[in-house]
Design an enzyme around this catalytic site. Structure first.
Site, short mmCIF file in Angstrom:
data_model
loop_
_atom_site.label_atom_id
_atom_site.label_comp_id
_atom_site.label_asym_id
_atom_site.label_seq_id
_atom_site.Cartn_x
_atom_site.Cartn_y
_atom_site.Cartn_z
N ASP A 113 4.79 -7.94 -1.36
CA ASP A 113 3.39 -8.24 -1.43
C ASP A 113 2.63 -7.73 -2.64
OD1 ASP A 113 0.48 -8.16 -0.35
OD2 ASP A 113 1.43 -8.30 1.32
N GLY B 65 4.93 -10.73 2.35
CA GLY B 65 3.63 -10.40 3.21
C GLY B 65 3.65 -9.43 4.29
N ASP C 146 5.51 -14.51 5.85
CA ASP C 146 4.09 -14.46 6.27
C ASP C 146 3.37 -14.15 5.05
OD1 ASP C 146 2.44 -14.12 8.16
OD2 ASP C 146 2.70 -12.02 8.62
N GLY D 262 -4.32 -9.54 -1.21
CA GLY D 262 -4.76 -10.28 -0.05
C GLY D 262 -4.59 -12.04 -0.42
N HIS E 12 -0.83 -18.53 3.12
CA HIS E 12 -0.84 -19.85 4.04
C HIS E 12 -1.47 -21.03 3.48
CE1 HIS E 12 1.10 -16.98 6.60
NE2 HIS E 12 0.26 -16.96 7.62
N PHE F 184 -1.84 -8.57 11.43
CA PHE F 184 -1.87 -9.75 12.10
C PHE F 184 -0.74 -10.27 12.86
CE2 PHE F 184 -4.28 -9.93 8.15
CZ PHE F 184 -5.73 -9.96 8.37
N SER G 210 4.83 -13.10 -5.19
CA SER G 210 6.07 -13.43 -4.40
C SER G 210 6.71 -14.47 -5.15
CB SER G 210 5.70 -14.04 -2.94
OG SER G 210 6.79 -14.64 -2.51
N1 SAH Z 1 2.90 -9.50 8.05
C1 SAH Z 1 1.46 -8.93 7.85
C2 SAH Z 1 0.39 -9.96 7.59
C3 SAH Z 1 0.53 -10.38 6.09
S1 SAH Z 1 -0.90 -11.17 5.90
C4 SAH Z 1 1.15 -8.18 9.25
O1 SAH Z 1 2.15 -8.03 10.16
O2 SAH Z 1 0.16 -7.91 9.56
C5 SAH Z 1 -0.35 -12.13 4.11
C6 SAH Z 1 -0.01 -10.94 3.19
O3 SAH Z 1 0.29 -11.83 1.99
C7 SAH Z 1 -1.32 -10.38 2.48
O4 SAH Z 1 -1.00 -9.14 2.58
C8 SAH Z 1 -1.08 -10.85 1.11
O5 SAH Z 1 -1.41 -9.88 -0.16
C9 SAH Z 1 0.08 -11.13 0.74
N2 SAH Z 1 0.15 -12.53 -0.14
C10 SAH Z 1 -0.34 -13.51 -0.45
N3 SAH Z 1 0.08 -14.34 -1.32
C11 SAH Z 1 0.91 -13.72 -1.98
C12 SAH Z 1 1.73 -13.64 -3.18
N4 SAH Z 1 1.70 -14.84 -3.85
N5 SAH Z 1 2.49 -12.77 -3.59
C13 SAH Z 1 2.58 -11.67 -2.82
N6 SAH Z 1 1.86 -11.27 -1.73
C14 SAH Z 1 1.00 -12.36 -1.20
MG MG Z 2 0.95 -14.05 9.97
#
Ligand code: SAH
Ligand code: MG
Length: 211
Positions: A71, A46, A141, A75, A144, A18, A124
């Site tokens: 990560d 992320g 990232d 997801g 959200h 993304f 995280s």
């Molecule tokens: N930076 C990426 C997009 C990240 S999408 C890109 O460039 O495409 C958001 C990511 O955050 C997902 O893979 C999800 O697994 C991770 N995520 C969400 N909550 C999380 C948490 N509590 N701990 C670790 N990873 C998390």
């Molecule tokens: Mg993003």
């Protein structure tokens, strides 16, 4: 603006995820500048399939730093079945749950970045609570929703070194453009803290420098 070399850039653009091209380029530039202003490694919260990780891994290599890529690879809420950002082929058929780790690993191996990118597979907030090293560059990232965004702000941003950089993705001041938590629960509190000043904007990417 400094740019990622064209070979790695091709890998970034080929990776799923993304991160728009212009924002990835701005991320690379911000990370290289951050390394000239502060000591310590880079850390990304992320990674998904490793798209942003290639820009940041390239910046880490070009700056002589390591990039920790945090990560759990299961997801975010918005990646789960039935949500807007779900990709069905990323479901592990054994468990019926999302698993982006195989794709992430393939992206990093194909890009030749295994020497600088260190995957940290876990939740995280749990990783953050055990993390003490000051960071030259922090990219948030991850999840959200209000809770994950708030926890990422509270637990990770104190680790940014003075002179270092905090980059936040998916910051949408106008609710019509997207979800609010990265704006309301990360960006605004960072500015309000008086510890960060904005130094760059590219699309939904905000670059803040730790004063
Ligand atoms: N930076 C990426 C997009 C990240 S999408 C890109 O460039 O495409 C958001 C990511 O955050 C997902 O893979 C999800 O697994 C991770 N995520 C969400 N909550 C999380 C948490 N509590 N701990 C670790 N990873 C998390
Ligand atoms: Mg993003």
């Amino acid at each position: 603006m400094v740019s990622l070399n064209s070979t790695l850039r091709e890998h970034a653009l080929a990776a799923r995820g993304f991160m728009p091209e212009n924002e990835g380029d701005a991320l690379y530039d911000a990370a290289v500048i951050a390394a000239s202003n502060a000591a310590g490694p880079f850390l990304e919260v992320g990674s998904y399939c490793g798209r942003s990780t290639v820009w940041l891994g390239g910046a880490a290599r070009d700056s002589g730093r390591a990039l920790y890529a945090v990560d759990h690879h299961m997801g975010s809420e918005e990646n789960q079945p039935g949500w807007e950002w779900h990709e069905p082929d990323l479901v592990d058929e054994r468990t019926g749950r999302m698993d982006t780790l195989p794709r992430f690993r393939a992206t990093i191996v194909d890009a030749g970045l295994t020497d600088v990118v260190i995957a940290v597979v876990g939740d995280s907030p749990k990783v953050a609570r055990n993390w003490t090293t000051e960071l030259a560059f922090l990219f948030i990232d991850g999840g959200h929703g209000v809770e994950p965004a708030t926890l990422d702000y509270e637990l990770w941003t104190p680790r940014v070194a003075r002179g270092g950089t905090l980059a936040i993705h998916d910051v949408f001041p106008d609710p019509a453009d997207g979800g609010r938590p990265p704006y309301e629960n990360i960006y605004l509190p960072a500015i309000a803290s008086g510890l960060f000043e904005e130094t760059g904007v590219e699309g939904s990417l905000r670059i803040l420098r730790r004063i």
